[in-house]
Design an enzyme around this catalytic site. Structure first.
Site, short mmCIF file in Angstrom:
data_model
loop_
_atom_site.label_atom_id
_atom_site.label_comp_id
_atom_site.label_asym_id
_atom_site.label_seq_id
_atom_site.Cartn_x
_atom_site.Cartn_y
_atom_site.Cartn_z
CB SER A 1 -0.92 0.04 1.21
OG SER A 1 -1.63 1.26 1.22
CE LYS B 1 -3.42 -2.24 -0.13
NZ LYS B 1 -3.74 -2.18 -1.49
CD GLU C 1 -7.56 3.17 0.20
OE1 GLU C 1 -6.45 2.67 0.50
OE2 GLU C 1 -8.00 3.17 -0.97
C1 6PG Z 1 -3.27 1.49 -1.57
C2 6PG Z 1 -4.59 1.66 -2.27
C3 6PG Z 1 -4.59 1.06 -3.64
C4 6PG Z 1 -5.88 1.18 -4.46
C5 6PG Z 1 -6.72 2.39 -4.24
C6 6PG Z 1 -7.83 2.57 -5.25
O1 6PG Z 1 -3.33 0.96 -0.46
O2 6PG Z 1 -2.24 1.91 -2.08
O3 6PG Z 1 -5.57 1.02 -1.53
O4 6PG Z 1 -4.31 -0.30 -3.48
O5 6PG Z 1 -5.48 1.19 -5.78
O6 6PG Z 1 -7.25 2.36 -2.98
O7 6PG Z 1 -8.93 1.78 -4.90
P1 6PG Z 1 -10.38 2.07 -5.49
O8 6PG Z 1 -10.23 2.33 -6.95
O9 6PG Z 1 -11.17 0.85 -5.22
O10 6PG Z 1 -10.89 3.29 -4.78
#
Ligand code: 6PG
Length: 474
Positions: free
Chosen positions: A128, A182, A189
């Site tokens: 992430s 994750k 998130e």
């Molecule tokens: C991260 C993010 C990543 C993900 C975005 C977009 O931890 O770096 O979670 O993995 O690409 O969160 O997710 P969505 O397109 O579902 O909003």
């Protein structure tokens, strides 16, 4: 000289991971399905470290020291399977394949088992932090066998984000545990972003704040206990002026939130595990509803409130901060509850304190707050809910009156706050001595003879609702 590690898949995440590895002194073999990408990486960033260009998976494999370590960074699902199908036959026993994409943890469990049969060690690793994180230090959540982790650990520690000397990487647990964690990270998130978005909407709808004014408010929140990456970027986005129109950027963006699916997976899995992550679910539904133009058109004429009393400005801003903090505690409590449930269901023995610890830096939900979560689980690894931790209990106790006022004000103003409101409902549900679930049991028994248990006597009972209403043991 052989390369220490290989990376296949050089779109922006893979490319930045490879650069991060090279910048930290590792000799990195790089490969991409289209050779132009490989050449481009060498051309633009070749001076950052030692790269070994490979124009086929065979070349990549041949250029690696043993046991070989290959990081696969391609799209989750079919594309990952396609790469593995070609790559795995080229490998030897003890070699390690790291899937650093956003794979579904069920796929990771399957792949880990399949590769284990051939003696190849498969590590599904959540990564992430977006593009910047991949380059400067992500939070890394590897699963798989511990022997594979031991082998990878020094390399992963060298490229991970660092919080006060501690790298944001730990062995989460066997097989799919890393990708599972994750996934829940992404669910949290979504919930966090939704709560912040509701807060912005309240500041605007109740106090009439401009986006720039709310940016200031979020900056002040960011200086306190809400300090986090997401609050910081919120202020940046709100402060941004659209080049084309000179209007606030948020006012020209289509208000339909998209998703790639990890939040949805979190909720699907939570339903399976019967882990009530209402805040994450509300966040996923809020995105879906925002994009459902048909439903929104159908509802556009529905009446709203006829007027509401505007609260005092400073008090309301303080209330909103409390409501956001309390709701955030609930969202994280739910996410950690799901990790606990998953860990139990899949036999992973995930250490919640170390999950919180590696989320303190590098990842999208990184925040000061996570150190308090780490402390809570360190103090009491068996903690049934974060809400029961003494520190969080006190924070909730201090926040709850503000939280209730915010939810009431939102209702009076007709502003949707599914995240903040459902978090309060969760809090009040956990608090309740008695729940109306007793009535639901009565209803079920009435129409379907589904039976119920009693508070006073052991056993399973049914009442003859259609007859003389006598009770008997079922
Ligand atoms: C991260 C993010 C990543 C993900 C975005 C977009 O931890 O770096 O979670 O993995 O690409 O969160 O997710 P969505 O397109 O579902 O909003």
């Amino acid at each position: 000289d052989k390369a220490h590690i290989g990376v296949t898949g050089l779109a922006v995440m893979g490319r930045n991971l490879a650069r991060n590895l090279a910048r930290n002194g590792h000799r990195v073999a790089v490969h991409n399905r289209h050779r132009e990408r490989t050449d481009e990486l060498l051309e633009l960033f070749g001076s950052e470290g030692e790269f070994v260009p490979s124009y086929s998976l065979r070349e990549l494999v041949d250029s690696l020291e043993r046991p070989r370590r290959v990081v696969v960074m391609v799209k989750a699902g079919g594309p990952t399977d396609a790469v593995l199908e070609e790559l795995v036959p080229l490998l030897d026993e003890q070699d390690i394949v790291v899937d650093a994409g956003n794979a579904n943890f069920e796929d990771t469990r399957r792949r880990e088992a399949e590769l284990a049969e051939r003696g190849v060690r498969f590590v599904g690793a959540g990564v992430s932090g977006g593009e910047e994180g991949a380059l400067h230090g992500p939070s890394i959540m590897p699963g798989g066998a511990s022997s594979a982790y031991r082998d990878l650990e020094p390399t992963l520690r060298s490229i991970a984000a660092d919080v006060e000397g501690t790298p944001c990487v730990t062995h989460v647990g066997p097989d799919g545990a890393g990708h599972f964690v994750k996934m829940v990270h992404n669910g949290i998130e979504y919930a966090d972003m939704q709560l912040i978005a509701e807060t912005y909407d309240l500041l605007r709808g109740v106090l009439g704040h401009t986006p720039a004014q709310s940016a200031e408010t979020f900056r002040s929140f960011d200086r306190g206990r809400l300090n986090s990456y997401l609050i910081g970027i919120t202020a940046e986005v709100l402060d941004h002026t659209d080049e084309r129109t000179g209007r606030p950027f948020v006012d020209v963006v289509l208000d339909q939130a998209e998703q790639k699916g990890t939040g949805r997976w979190t909720v699907q899995n939570a339903l399976e595990l019967a882990s009530p992550v209402s805040g994450i679910a509300e966040a996923v539904f809020a995105r879906s509803l925002s994009g459902n133009t048909e439903l929104r058109a159908a509802g556009s004429g529905l009446p709203g409130p006829r007027g509401a009393r505007t609260p005092e400005r400073e008090q309301f801003v303080a209330d909103v901060e409390q409501a956001l903090y309390a709701s955030k505690i609930v969202a994280y409590a739910q996410g950690f509850d799901q990790i606990r449930a998953g860990s139990h269901a899949y036999g992973w023995e995930i250490d919640l304190a170390s999950v919180a610890a590696i989320w303190r830096g590098g990842c999208i939900i990184r925040a000061k707050f996570l150190d308090r979560i780490r402390a809570a689980y360190e103090q009491n690894p068996g903690l049934a809910s974060l809400l029961a931790d003494e520190d969080f209990r006190q924070a909730l106790s201090g926040a709850q009156e503000s939280w209730r006022r915010v939810v009431a004000t939102a209702a009076e103003f007709g502003l949707p706050t599914p995240g903040i409101s459902s978090a309060l409902a969760y809090y009040d549900t956990l608090r309740a001595e008695r729940l109306p679930a007793a009535l639901v049991q009565g209803q079920r028994d009435y129409f379907g003879a589904h039976t119920y248990r009693r508070t006073d006597v052991d056993g399973v009972f049914h009442t003859e609702w259609a007859g003389d209403r006598s009770e008997h043991e079922a």
